[in-house]
Write a protein that holds these residues in place. Structure first.
Motif, PDB file in Angstrom:
ATOM      1  N   MET A   1       0.843  -1.192   0.000  1.00  0.00           N
ATOM      2  CA  MET A   1       0.000   0.000   0.000  1.00  0.00           C
ATOM      3  C   MET A   1       0.882   1.248   0.000  1.00  0.00           C
ATOM      4  N   THR A   2       0.579   2.194  -0.873  1.00  0.00           N
ATOM      5  CA  THR A   2       1.284   3.466  -0.918  1.00  0.00           C
ATOM      6  C   THR A   2       0.391   4.545  -0.321  1.00  0.00           C
ATOM      7  N   ILE A   3       0.913   5.291   0.643  1.00  0.00           N
ATOM      8  CA  ILE A   3       0.115   6.331   1.282  1.00  0.00           C
ATOM      9  C   ILE A   3       0.616   7.706   0.843  1.00  0.00           C
ATOM     10  N   SER A   4      -0.308   8.635   0.724  1.00  0.00           N
ATOM     11  CA  SER A   4       0.034  10.014   0.361  1.00  0.00           C
ATOM     12  C   SER A   4       0.395  10.778   1.634  1.00  0.00           C
ATOM     13  N   VAL A   5       1.558  11.408   1.607  1.00  0.00           N
ATOM     14  CA  VAL A   5       2.083  12.082   2.800  1.00  0.00           C
ATOM     15  C   VAL A   5       2.357  13.539   2.490  1.00  0.00           C
ATOM     16  N   GLY A   6       1.914  14.410   3.384  1.00  0.00           N
ATOM     17  CA  GLY A   6       2.268  15.816   3.326  1.00  0.00           C
ATOM     18  C   GLY A   6       3.372  16.093   4.328  1.00  0.00           C
ATOM     19  N   LEU A   7       4.294  16.961   3.971  1.00  0.00           N
ATOM     20  CA  LEU A   7       5.442  17.276   4.820  1.00  0.00           C
ATOM     21  C   LEU A   7       5.290  18.671   5.410  1.00  0.00           C
ATOM     22  N   VAL A   8       5.451  18.755   6.721  1.00  0.00           N
ATOM     23  CA  VAL A   8       5.454  20.039   7.418  1.00  0.00           C
ATOM     24  C   VAL A   8       6.897  20.370   7.778  1.00  0.00           C
ATOM     25  N   GLY A   9       7.438  21.400   7.130  1.00  0.00           N
ATOM     26  CA  GLY A   9       8.809  21.811   7.388  1.00  0.00           C
ATOM     27  C   GLY A   9       9.667  21.727   6.139  1.00  0.00           C
ATOM     28  N   ALA A  10      10.651  22.624   6.045  1.00  0.00           N
ATOM     29  CA  ALA A  10      11.523  22.650   4.872  1.00  0.00           C
ATOM     30  C   ALA A  10      12.956  23.015   5.251  1.00  0.00           C
ATOM     31  N   GLY A  11      13.349  22.650   6.467  1.00  0.00           N
ATOM     32  CA  GLY A  11      14.695  22.932   6.932  1.00  0.00           C
ATOM     33  C   GLY A  11      15.702  21.895   6.468  1.00  0.00           C
ATOM     34  N   PRO A  12      16.924  21.907   7.038  1.00  0.00           N
ATOM     35  CA  PRO A  12      17.985  20.994   6.601  1.00  0.00           C
ATOM     36  C   PRO A  12      17.618  19.514   6.721  1.00  0.00           C
ATOM     37  N   TRP A  13      16.993  19.113   7.832  1.00  0.00           N
ATOM     38  CA  TRP A  13      16.640  17.708   8.023  1.00  0.00           C
ATOM     39  C   TRP A  13      15.567  17.290   7.023  1.00  0.00           C
ATOM     40  N   ALA A  14      14.607  18.178   6.766  1.00  0.00           N
ATOM     41  CA  ALA A  14      13.581  17.889   5.753  1.00  0.00           C
ATOM     42  C   ALA A  14      14.219  17.732   4.383  1.00  0.00           C
ATOM     43  N   GLU A  15      15.181  18.591   4.067  1.00  0.00           N
ATOM     44  CA  GLU A  15      15.828  18.531   2.756  1.00  0.00           C
ATOM     45  C   GLU A  15      16.699  17.288   2.612  1.00  0.00           C
ATOM     46  N   MET A  16      17.428  16.935   3.676  1.00  0.00           N
ATOM     47  CA  MET A  16      18.367  15.816   3.606  1.00  0.00           C
ATOM     48  C   MET A  16      17.672  14.461   3.686  1.00  0.00           C
ATOM     49  N   VAL A  17      16.595  14.373   4.478  1.00  0.00           N
ATOM     50  CA  VAL A  17      16.010  13.059   4.776  1.00  0.00           C
ATOM     51  C   VAL A  17      14.538  12.975   4.410  1.00  0.00           C
ATOM     52  N   HIS A  18      13.698  13.771   5.052  1.00  0.00           N
ATOM     53  CA  HIS A  18      12.254  13.573   4.905  1.00  0.00           C
ATOM     54  C   HIS A  18      11.780  13.675   3.456  1.00  0.00           C
ATOM     55  N   ALA A  19      12.082  14.792   2.816  1.00  0.00           N
ATOM     56  CA  ALA A  19      11.543  15.006   1.465  1.00  0.00           C
ATOM     57  C   ALA A  19      12.017  13.946   0.475  1.00  0.00           C
ATOM     58  N   PRO A  20      13.330  13.663   0.359  1.00  0.00           N
ATOM     59  CA  PRO A  20      13.747  12.662  -0.627  1.00  0.00           C
ATOM     60  C   PRO A  20      13.262  11.253  -0.311  1.00  0.00           C
ATOM     61  N   MET A  21      13.233  10.889   0.968  1.00  0.00           N
ATOM     62  CA  MET A  21      12.818   9.537   1.317  1.00  0.00           C
ATOM     63  C   MET A  21      11.310   9.354   1.130  1.00  0.00           C
ATOM     64  N   LEU A  22      10.524  10.352   1.507  1.00  0.00           N
ATOM     65  CA  LEU A  22       9.076  10.248   1.292  1.00  0.00           C
ATOM     66  C   LEU A  22       8.748  10.195  -0.188  1.00  0.00           C
ATOM     67  N   ALA A  23       9.493  10.943  -0.991  1.00  0.00           N
ATOM     68  CA  ALA A  23       9.248  10.965  -2.432  1.00  0.00           C
ATOM     69  C   ALA A  23       9.722   9.695  -3.126  1.00  0.00           C
ATOM     70  N   ALA A  24      10.714   9.017  -2.548  1.00  0.00           N
ATOM     71  CA  ALA A  24      11.310   7.849  -3.205  1.00  0.00           C
ATOM     72  C   ALA A  24      10.391   6.638  -3.204  1.00  0.00           C
ATOM     73  N   GLY A  25       9.444   6.581  -2.263  1.00  0.00           N
ATOM     74  CA  GLY A  25       8.575   5.402  -2.195  1.00  0.00           C
ATOM     75  C   GLY A  25       9.362   4.171  -1.775  1.00  0.00           C
ATOM     76  N   PRO A  26       8.837   2.970  -1.987  1.00  0.00           N
ATOM     77  CA  PRO A  26       7.576   2.660  -2.662  1.00  0.00           C
ATOM     78  C   PRO A  26       6.346   2.723  -1.756  1.00  0.00           C
ATOM     79  N   ASP A  27       6.569   2.944  -0.465  1.00  0.00           N
ATOM     80  CA  ASP A  27       5.450   2.885   0.476  1.00  0.00           C
ATOM     81  C   ASP A  27       4.786   4.230   0.699  1.00  0.00           C
ATOM     82  N   THR A  28       5.462   5.313   0.290  1.00  0.00           N
ATOM     83  CA  THR A  28       4.929   6.652   0.490  1.00  0.00           C
ATOM     84  C   THR A  28       5.031   7.461  -0.802  1.00  0.00           C
ATOM     85  N   ARG A  29       4.176   8.464  -0.884  1.00  0.00           N
ATOM     86  CA  ARG A  29       4.177   9.398  -2.018  1.00  0.00           C
ATOM     87  C   ARG A  29       4.080  10.802  -1.440  1.00  0.00           C
ATOM     88  N   LEU A  30       5.100  11.633  -1.669  1.00  0.00           N
ATOM     89  CA  LEU A  30       5.100  13.000  -1.164  1.00  0.00           C
ATOM     90  C   LEU A  30       4.204  13.857  -2.055  1.00  0.00           C
TER      91      LEU A  30
END
Length: 284
Positions: A1-30
């Motif tokens: 199952m792939t879930i749609s995820v919204g991200l709150v925040g755009a700082g260094p940790w979001a840029e380095m980890v959250h955003a690319p990993m959430l976008a990469a899938g396969p379990d999540t879709r940013l």
């Protein structure tokens, strides 16, 4: 199952980890981002929403990469909107905020999961399985760095509150998992310098944790050592592997899909916050 995820925040940790990993899938879709500085969020390549409520309207789950006080405030809104929550540690800036967020999650009945990265590593899970076989009675953890001396993570809330609020949850959680539920804490030192914690566990075991984010020069990897009647087991941060966030997101998608709980949920984050709050009171 792939879930749609919204991200709150755009700082260094979001840029380095959250955003690319959430976008990469396969379990999540940013599917979008909200940030206090919309221009910083534009680089993630997904819609940037002007209002956080608009982000909630366009996703099933929300991941947070913001200061603890902001997470506590917006996490309550996300839970009330019926969204599953992927929450950073610490849960909040203070115990009242942590209680409000955990209560909101419980009342809404939404899934939640803490970003306690050590616990999603195969090396950690193997370590904890080995620990259970040595009849453990004590342990020691250390997380020493110079992160507060400069760089991306010398942020205002870290510079104000220090190591105990930032890296304390990781080390306390690991000792809790290895030796049994923490039932008491004694603290000494300076949160902006060096903090020592003496933890008591419901099993009768005791442990110590050393925390510092203001040590200059080269520092060793974070370590956890557990001692038992049948031997000793150790793990350090260099053994965790690069797939911890992928495992975390896979488990998060599973939790959201089945509508059940997760062992590292907001209630667990609240329990860690209670230990930290007790330690901070002793240091004030």
């Amino acid at each position: 199952m792939t879930i749609s995820v919204g991200l709150v925040g755009a700082g260094p940790w979001a840029e380095m980890v959250h955003a690319p990993m959430l976008a990469a899938g396969p379990d999540t879709r940013l599917v979008g981002v909200w940030a206090r500085r919309p221009e910083a969020a534009a680089r993630f390549g997904v819609p940037v929403f002007a209002r956080v409520e608009e982000l909630f309207d366009n996703c099933e789950a929300v991941a947070f990469s913001v200061p603890p006080a902001v997470q506590a405030e917006l996490g309550v809104l996300a839970a009330k909107a019926g969204k599953a929550l992927l929450l950073e540690k610490p849960l909040a800036a203070d115990l009242d905020g942590a209680r409000r967020l955990a209560d909101a999650v419980g009342e809404a009945g939404v899934a939640s999961q803490m970003v306690l990265t050590w616990r999603y590593s195969a090396a950690t899970r193997s370590f904890l399985a080995r620990v259970s076989a040595i009849e453990p009675f004590g342990g020691y953890a250390a997380n020493i760095s110079g992160a507060m001396l400069g760089g991306d993570f010398a942020t205002p809330w870290r510079l104000e509150r220090g190591a105990i609020l930032d890296v304390g949850p990781h080390m306390i959680d690991m000792l809790d998992a290895a030796l049994g539920r923490v039932t008491g804490v004694r603290a000494h030192g300076n949160p902006l310098g060096w903090v020592g914690l003496l933890l008591e566990h419901e099993t009768g075991a005791v442990s110590e944790a050393s925390l510092c984010m203001s040590a200059p020069g080269e520092t060793p990897p974070s370590t956890v050592d557990i001692y038992g009647r049948l031997g000793r087991e150790s793990i350090n941060g260099e053994q965790l592997g690069s797939d911890v966030f992928a495992v975390m997101l896979s488990e998060f998608a599973e939790t959201v899909g089945r509508g059940g709980g997760h062992p590292l949920d907001a209630a667990h984050g609240l329990r860690l916050q209670e230990i930290i709050a007790d330690a901070e009171r002793q240091l004030s």
